[in-house]
Design a protein around this motif. Structure first.
Motif, PDB file in Angstrom:
ATOM      1  N   ALA A 420       0.828  -1.201   0.000  1.00  0.00           N
ATOM      2  CA  ALA A 420       0.000   0.000   0.000  1.00  0.00           C
ATOM      3  C   ALA A 420       0.864   1.254   0.000  1.00  0.00           C
ATOM      4  CB  ALA A 420      -0.934  -0.002   1.208  1.00  0.00           C
ATOM      5  N   LEU A 421       1.980   1.213   0.727  1.00  0.00           N
ATOM      6  CA  LEU A 421       2.893   2.357   0.719  1.00  0.00           C
ATOM      7  C   LEU A 421       3.432   2.604  -0.687  1.00  0.00           C
ATOM      8  CD1 LEU A 421       4.688   4.552   1.923  1.00  0.00           C
ATOM      9  CD2 LEU A 421       6.322   2.760   2.562  1.00  0.00           C
ATOM     10  N   VAL A 620      -1.713   5.409   9.294  1.00  0.00           N
ATOM     11  CA  VAL A 620      -3.150   5.135   9.276  1.00  0.00           C
ATOM     12  C   VAL A 620      -3.678   5.158   7.845  1.00  0.00           C
ATOM     13  CG1 VAL A 620      -5.408   5.924  10.072  1.00  0.00           C
ATOM     14  CG2 VAL A 620      -3.455   6.046  11.608  1.00  0.00           C
ATOM     15  N   SER A 621      -3.235   6.106   7.050  1.00  0.00           N
ATOM     16  CA  SER A 621      -3.690   6.201   5.660  1.00  0.00           C
ATOM     17  C   SER A 621      -3.291   4.967   4.856  1.00  0.00           C
ATOM     18  CB  SER A 621      -3.111   7.457   5.000  1.00  0.00           C
ATOM     19  OG  SER A 621      -3.516   8.626   5.676  1.00  0.00           O
ATOM     20  N   ILE A 622      -2.049   4.533   5.037  1.00  0.00           N
ATOM     21  CA  ILE A 622      -1.544   3.372   4.305  1.00  0.00           C
ATOM     22  C   ILE A 622      -2.261   2.101   4.753  1.00  0.00           C
ATOM     23  CG2 ILE A 622       0.496   1.904   3.984  1.00  0.00           C
ATOM     24  CD1 ILE A 622       2.122   4.577   4.327  1.00  0.00           C
ATOM     25  N   ALA A 623      -2.407   1.933   6.069  1.00  0.00           N
ATOM     26  CA  ALA A 623      -3.060   0.728   6.586  1.00  0.00           C
ATOM     27  C   ALA A 623      -4.524   0.665   6.160  1.00  0.00           C
ATOM     28  CB  ALA A 623      -2.945   0.685   8.105  1.00  0.00           C
ATOM     29  N   TYR A 624      -5.170   1.821   6.094  1.00  0.00           N
ATOM     30  CA  TYR A 624      -6.578   1.846   5.671  1.00  0.00           C
ATOM     31  C   TYR A 624      -6.710   1.349   4.230  1.00  0.00           C
ATOM     32  CZ  TYR A 624     -11.307   3.514   4.763  1.00  0.00           C
ATOM     33  OH  TYR A 624     -12.641   3.578   4.422  1.00  0.00           O
ATOM     34  N   ASP A 625      -5.873   1.845   3.339  1.00  0.00           N
ATOM     35  CA  ASP A 625      -5.935   1.389   1.947  1.00  0.00           C
ATOM     36  C   ASP A 625      -5.571  -0.086   1.829  1.00  0.00           C
ATOM     37  OD1 ASP A 625      -6.761   3.843   1.177  1.00  0.00           O
ATOM     38  OD2 ASP A 625      -4.911   4.439   0.166  1.00  0.00           O
ATOM     39  N   GLY A 644     -23.162  -3.449  14.712  1.00  0.00           N
ATOM     40  CA  GLY A 644     -23.622  -2.207  14.107  1.00  0.00           C
ATOM     41  C   GLY A 644     -22.536  -1.360  13.488  1.00  0.00           C
ATOM     42  N   TYR A 645     -21.281  -1.829  13.535  1.00  0.00           N
ATOM     43  CA  TYR A 645     -20.165  -1.036  13.021  1.00  0.00           C
ATOM     44  C   TYR A 645     -19.547  -1.702  11.794  1.00  0.00           C
ATOM     45  CZ  TYR A 645     -20.647   1.503  17.365  1.00  0.00           C
ATOM     46  OH  TYR A 645     -21.156   2.253  18.393  1.00  0.00           O
ATOM     47  N   THR A 646     -19.290  -0.892  10.776  1.00  0.00           N
ATOM     48  CA  THR A 646     -18.714  -1.389   9.535  1.00  0.00           C
ATOM     49  C   THR A 646     -17.225  -1.666   9.716  1.00  0.00           C
ATOM     50  OG1 THR A 646     -18.077   0.805   8.732  1.00  0.00           O
ATOM     51  CG2 THR A 646     -20.343   0.053   8.252  1.00  0.00           C
ATOM     52  N   PRO A 647     -16.604  -2.410   8.788  1.00  0.00           N
ATOM     53  CA  PRO A 647     -15.149  -2.614   8.871  1.00  0.00           C
ATOM     54  C   PRO A 647     -14.384  -1.291   8.883  1.00  0.00           C
ATOM     55  CG  PRO A 647     -16.102  -4.127   7.291  1.00  0.00           C
ATOM     56  CD  PRO A 647     -17.199  -3.177   7.676  1.00  0.00           C
ATOM     57  N   GLU A 648     -14.843  -0.323   8.099  1.00  0.00           N
ATOM     58  CA  GLU A 648     -14.165   0.970   8.049  1.00  0.00           C
ATOM     59  C   GLU A 648     -14.222   1.681   9.401  1.00  0.00           C
ATOM     60  OE1 GLU A 648     -15.462  -0.218   3.978  1.00  0.00           O
ATOM     61  OE2 GLU A 648     -16.421  -0.122   5.950  1.00  0.00           O
ATOM     62  N   GLN A 649     -15.371   1.616  10.057  1.00  0.00           N
ATOM     63  CA  GLN A 649     -15.494   2.232  11.376  1.00  0.00           C
ATOM     64  C   GLN A 649     -14.638   1.500  12.406  1.00  0.00           C
ATOM     65  OE1 GLN A 649     -19.791   1.919  11.648  1.00  0.00           O
ATOM     66  NE2 GLN A 649     -20.071   4.120  11.303  1.00  0.00           N
ATOM     67  N   ARG A 650     -14.652   0.179  12.338  1.00  0.00           N
ATOM     68  CA  ARG A 650     -13.860  -0.604  13.301  1.00  0.00           C
ATOM     69  C   ARG A 650     -12.368  -0.330  13.127  1.00  0.00           C
ATOM     70  NH1 ARG A 650     -17.272  -4.625  11.421  1.00  0.00           N
ATOM     71  NH2 ARG A 650     -15.578  -5.971  10.662  1.00  0.00           N
TER      72      ARG A 650
END
Length: 717
Positions: A420-421, A620-625, A644-650
Motif C-alpha cells: 500500500a505504501l 493510518v492512511s496506508i493501513a486503511y488502503d 452495528g459497526y462497519t469494517p471501516e469504522q472498526r
C-alpha cells in the motif's frame, strides 16, 4: 538494550541516524528521555485487583469490546473520547506508575512470562548447564533480589572508584579518569559504534553530547524550572551525603556539580535541534578532533576503550565538545571531582543498598515524573535484566511465547502494508517522476524484521562471566561485556540483519542506517494483533503501527537517507519544497493542541513532534488502503457489520484504542518539552481528522470537530 539506544517505533527518540548513542545502563539513571506517549513503556506491573486494560470480551474472536464505547460522545466530535472515555474513567494510575495505558494488558502478560523465566532460572541456576544463558540470567536476578547482601555491602563496591576521584589533583588527571572509568561514571559524553552516515555499510566510532542530569538543556536556563533546579541541587547533596560527606561539604559540591552541568547545557543542542540528522554527524580525523579539544587526547581515549579508530570518527556536536574542552582547561579541580563523584554514585545507586535506591527514586520518580511509589523489587530487577541481557532473555521468551504461524501472519500483514505504501508513493501528485523513482528504490530495499532473529543472528554470551552474588559486580561485568561487543564493531561492516531490539519488547521501530522496519514478537499480540481475527481491527491497530514505521523511512528525517542508509539528498529542490509546505501544515495542527487543562498555555511542539505525527498520518492512511485491498481480495476477512459497526469504522476505532493512556500531569508536562511524540489524545484524533475516509465512514458533516477539509486537511504519504 546494549551500548546504543536505537530509534524506536511508536515512541522514538529524536535522532534519525537510528543507532543514537546513549549511556550504558548505569548511566541510564541520569540520561532522561521520557517517551511516555508510546505503548512500549506502558507499565506492566499491575497491582492485584486492578481492572485489565482490555476487558475479557476484547479477547474474543472479534477483538473489540463494543460496550467500552461512549455513546454520549460523537466520533465526529472526538474519536478519542468516543472510543476511550469510559476506559479513562475506570483505569486510574497505580501509585507506582507515572502513567497507565492500554498496552499494560499486553505488557502484563509478557512480564508474567518473563518473570517466570527469570525466577525459574534463579531457582535452577546451580542445576542448569554451566555458563548457559539460563544460569547467567538466574545469577543476575538472584544477586539483584538479595537485598540483605546489597544492604550489607552499602556503597563498598564503589569505594575504590571514589578514592580514585579523590586523588585527582592536576588537570591531566581529569582526562585520565574519563579514559579509565568511562563505564563507571566518567561518561561526560556518549561514545559507541554506529553506521557511518555517509557510508552506512561500515561502522565507525561516534562521540555525542551528554553529561547532564536533567532532561533537557532548557531545565538549566528557564525560569519555570527554578524550583526543579533547586530540588535537583538538594538531591545531589543528599546523594553525596550518603557516602559520608558532611552536609556542608555536600551542599558546596552540589553547587559545583550544577554549575558544571549548566556550562555543558549552554553548549548542548535541544531535542528539536537533535532531530536534524546533519547535527548527529561530523566526521573528523583524530588530528582534526584534537583541534576541537586540544586538552583531550582522543588517541589515548580510543586505546583505553580498545577501539580501533584509523581514518577518523564522528564528533557529532563540535560546539559541545569545544565547551567540554574549555571546562577541562578552566573549571576548578574541586568542581570536576564533585561532578565525577556525584555521577558515579547516581549511576550506581539503583544497584547498591536500599538507601541509595530510595534516594534515587525520590528525585527521578517522585519529583521529575510525579510518581508516588516505587515499583516492586522484582519488577525493577526484571527491567534491569532486559536492559543488560535483553537478547539472552528474549531467546528464552520466544521458545515459550511466539509461534511460527503468528510470525507468518504478521509478515503477510506487513507485506500488504508495504504494498500500500508503494501505491501511495506512485500516486503522490506533488512529487516529480525523478524523486519518485528514488523513493520507490528506497522502498524496494526496506528490510523487514518480524518477531525475532533467525538462528544465525542470536547473540553469543559464552564469554560473559557472572557470579551468584555481588549484584553491582555483575552489572558492571555485563556493561563491560556489552561495551566490548560494541567496540569490536568499529571498523567492521554493518550487519543489516543484526537485531538491536529484544523480541519481548512491546514496541516497533524503523532504523534509517539499515533501512529496516522492526516489529518484535512482544508487540504482535492482543490488543494490537489478533492472529486469524477481524481484519478491520488488525489493520487499524498493528497495521497502522507497521505503516507508521514504513512512513518513518519517508518522514522529515528518514527522507534524508537513501535506500542503503546513507545520509544524502536524493530529492529535487522543488519536491523538497512541496514536501516542506505540506509538513508545515501538520506542524501548525499539532502546535495548536494544549493537553493539560490547568495549563492552557502549554502546547505541543509541532516541530519537535513532526516526524511522529507524519508517521501516524501516513501509517493510518496506508493501513486503511491496505485493509480495503484485503477486503476486496477476501470479503470474508472482516464481517461487513459487527455490533452495528462497519469494517471501516472498526478500523478507526482500533487505531484510537491504541492510545488509551492516563498520564500524570507532571510527567505530561516534562514530555511536552523533551518527547518527540505528541500526547495520546492528539495521536488518536489527528490522523483520522485529516482523512476523508474517516468522515465518510462515520457520516460526519462539515463543521464537525473531527472534519478537516480543503486546505485544512493534510496529506503527505
Amino acid at each position: 538494550m546494549d551500548v546504543l539506544e536505537r530509534r524506536k517505533a511508536c515512541c522514538r527518540p529524536p535522532v534519525s541516524a537510528r543507532k543514537h548513542l546513549r549511556p550504558l545502563l548505569l548511566a541510564a539513571a541520569i540520561a532522561f528521555a521520557p517517551m511516555i506517549w508510546c505503548q512500549e513503556i506502558a507499565s506492566p506491573a499491575s497491582p492485584e485487583g486492578l481492572a485489565s486494560s482490555i476487558s475479557a470480551a476484547a479477547d474474543s474472536a472479534h477483538a473489540f469490546d463494543f460496550s467500552e464505547l461512549d455513546s454520549t460522545i460523537s466520533a465526529c466530535r472526538d474519536l478519542n473520547g468516543f472510543v476511550n472515555a469510559k476506559w479513562f474513567a475506570t483505569h486510574p494510575i497505580p501509585p507506582d506508575q507515572s502513567h497507565w495505558s492500554v498496552g499494560t494488558a499486553l505488557a502484563e502478560r509478557s512480564l508474567a512470562i518473563q518473570r517466570n523465566i527469570v525466577e525459574s532460572a534463579a531457582a535452577n541456576a546451580g542445576r542448569v548447564t554451566a555458563s548457559s544463558i539460563e544460569q547467567k540470567i538466574g545469577w543476575l536476578y538472584r544477586s539483584g533480589m538479595d537485598q540483605a547482601a546489597r544492604d550489607k555491602a552499602g556503597f563498598d563496591p564503589i569505594k575504590p572508584l571514589l578514592a580514585d576521584i579523590a586523588s585527582l589533583r592536576v588537570r591531566s588527571d581529569i582526562s585520565g579518569y574519563i579514559r579509565a572509568h568511562y563505564l563507571e561514571g566518567g561518561m561526560i559524553f556518549l561514545f559507541g559504534a554506529n553506521a557511518d552516515a555517509k557510508d552506512a555499510s561500515r561502522q565507525i566510532a561516534v562521540a555525542q553530547q551528554g553529561g547532564l542530569g536533567l532532561p533537557t538543556p532548557a531545565y538549566y536556563a528557564e525560569d519555570r524550572y527554578t524550583d526543579l533546579r533547586r530540588a535537583y541541587s538538594e538531591h545531589i547533596a543528599r546523594t553525596l551525603a550518603l557516602t559520608g560527606i558532611t552536609t556542608a561539604d555536600a551542599e558546596e559540591q552540589a553547587s559545583d556539580v550544577l554549575a558544571l552541568e549548566t556550562a555543558l547545557a549552554r553548549a548542548s543542542l535541544t531535542p528539536l535541534q537533535l532531530r536534524d540528522p546533519t547535527r548527529q554527524y561530523h566526521f573528523v580525523t583524530v588530528l582534526e578532533a584534537s583541534k576541537i579539544t586540544p586538552h583531550f587526547d582522543w588517541s589515548a581515549f580510543f586505546t583505553a576503550q580498545h577501539a580501533t579508530v584509523n581514518q577518523g570518527f564522528s564528533i557529532a556536536q563540535p560546539g559541545f565538545f569545544a565547551q567540554f574542552d574549555h571546562l577541562l582547561a578552566t573549571a576548578p579541580m574541586k568542581q570536576w571531582r564533585a561532578y565525577f563523584r556525584f555521577h558515579l554514585i547516581e549511576t550506581a545507586s539503583p544497584y547498591l543498598s536500599t538507601a541509595f535506591e530510595d534516594n534515587h527514586f525520590d528525585f527521578r520518580g517522585r519529583v521529575l515524573a510525579g510518581q508516588p511509589q516505587q515499583q516492586p523489587r522484582w519488577r525493577r530487577m526484571l527491567d534491569n535484566i532486559n536492559a543488560l541481557m535483553g537478547m539472552a532473555l528474549g531467546k528464552l521468551y520466544i521458545q515459550q511465547n511466539f509461534s511460527p504461524d503468528t510470525k507468518q501472519q504478521a509478515e503477510q500483514l506487513a507485506t500488504e502494508i508495504g504494498a500500500a505504501l508503494r501505491q501511495h508513493i506512485e500516486q503522490a501528485d506533488w512529487m516529480s517522476a525523478v524523486t519518485k523513482k528514488k523513493a520507490l528504490d528506497k522502498w524496494s530495499k526496506v528490510l523487514l524484521k518480524i518477531g525475532y532473529p533467525d538462528d544465525a543472528h542470536w547473540r553469543n554470551w559464552d564469554d560473559l562471566q557472572l557470579t551468584p552474588d555481588r549484584y553491582y559486580g555483575n552489572v558492571m561485568a555485563i556493561n563491560l561485556f556489552n561495551y566490548q561487543y560494541e567496540m569490536a564493531k568499529i571498523g567492521k561492516k554493518t550487519d543489516r540483519n543484526e537485531w538491536i531490539v529484544t523480541p519481548q519488547r512491546i514496541d516497533a521501530f524503523y532504523e534509517a542506517s539499515t533501512n529496516a522496519v522492526n516489529i518484535p514478537a512482544g508487540f504482535l499480540q492482543p490488543p494490537y494483533f489478533y492472529p486469524g481475527s477481524d481484519d478491520a481491527i488488525n489493520f487499524g491497530a498493528i497495521g497502522s503501527f507497521i505503516g507508521h514505521e514504513f512512513t518513518h523511512a519517508f518522514d522529515d528525517e528518514g527522507s534524508r537517507f537513501d535506500g542503503d542508509g546513507n545520509l544524502t539528498d536524493w530529492w529535487t529542490p522543488q519536491d523538497r519544497q512541496a514536501f516542506t509546505a505540506r509538513t508545515a501544515r501538520l506542524v501548525e495542527q499539532a502546535s495548536a493542541f494544549a493537553p493539560i487543562k490547568d495549563k492552557p498555555d502549554l502546547h505541543v511542539d509541532g516541530a519537535l513532534t513532526l516526524g511522529e505525527n507524519m508517521a501516524d498520518l501516513g501509517g493510518v492512511s496506508i493501513a486503511y488502503d491496505a485493509l480495503l485491498t484485503a477486503l476486496e481480495k477476501s470479503p470474508g476477512g472482516a464481517m461487513a457489520i459487527m455490533s452495528g459497526y462497519t469494517p471501516e469504522q472498526r478500523f478507526f476505532m482500533a487505531w484510537a484504542r491504541n492510545w488509551r493512556n492516563n498520564i500524570r500531569d507532571r510527567t505530561r508536562e516534562m514530555a511536552l518539552h523533551s518527547d518527540p511524540h505528541a500526547p495520546p489524545a492528539f495521536r488518536a484524533n489527528a490522523p483520522a481528522s485529516n482523512m476523508t475516509a474517516f468522515s465518510t465512514a462515520f457520516q460526519c458533516k462539515v463543521g464537525d470537530q473531527m472534519v478537516r477539509s480543503g486546505d485544512q486537511q493534510v496529506k503527505i504519504w
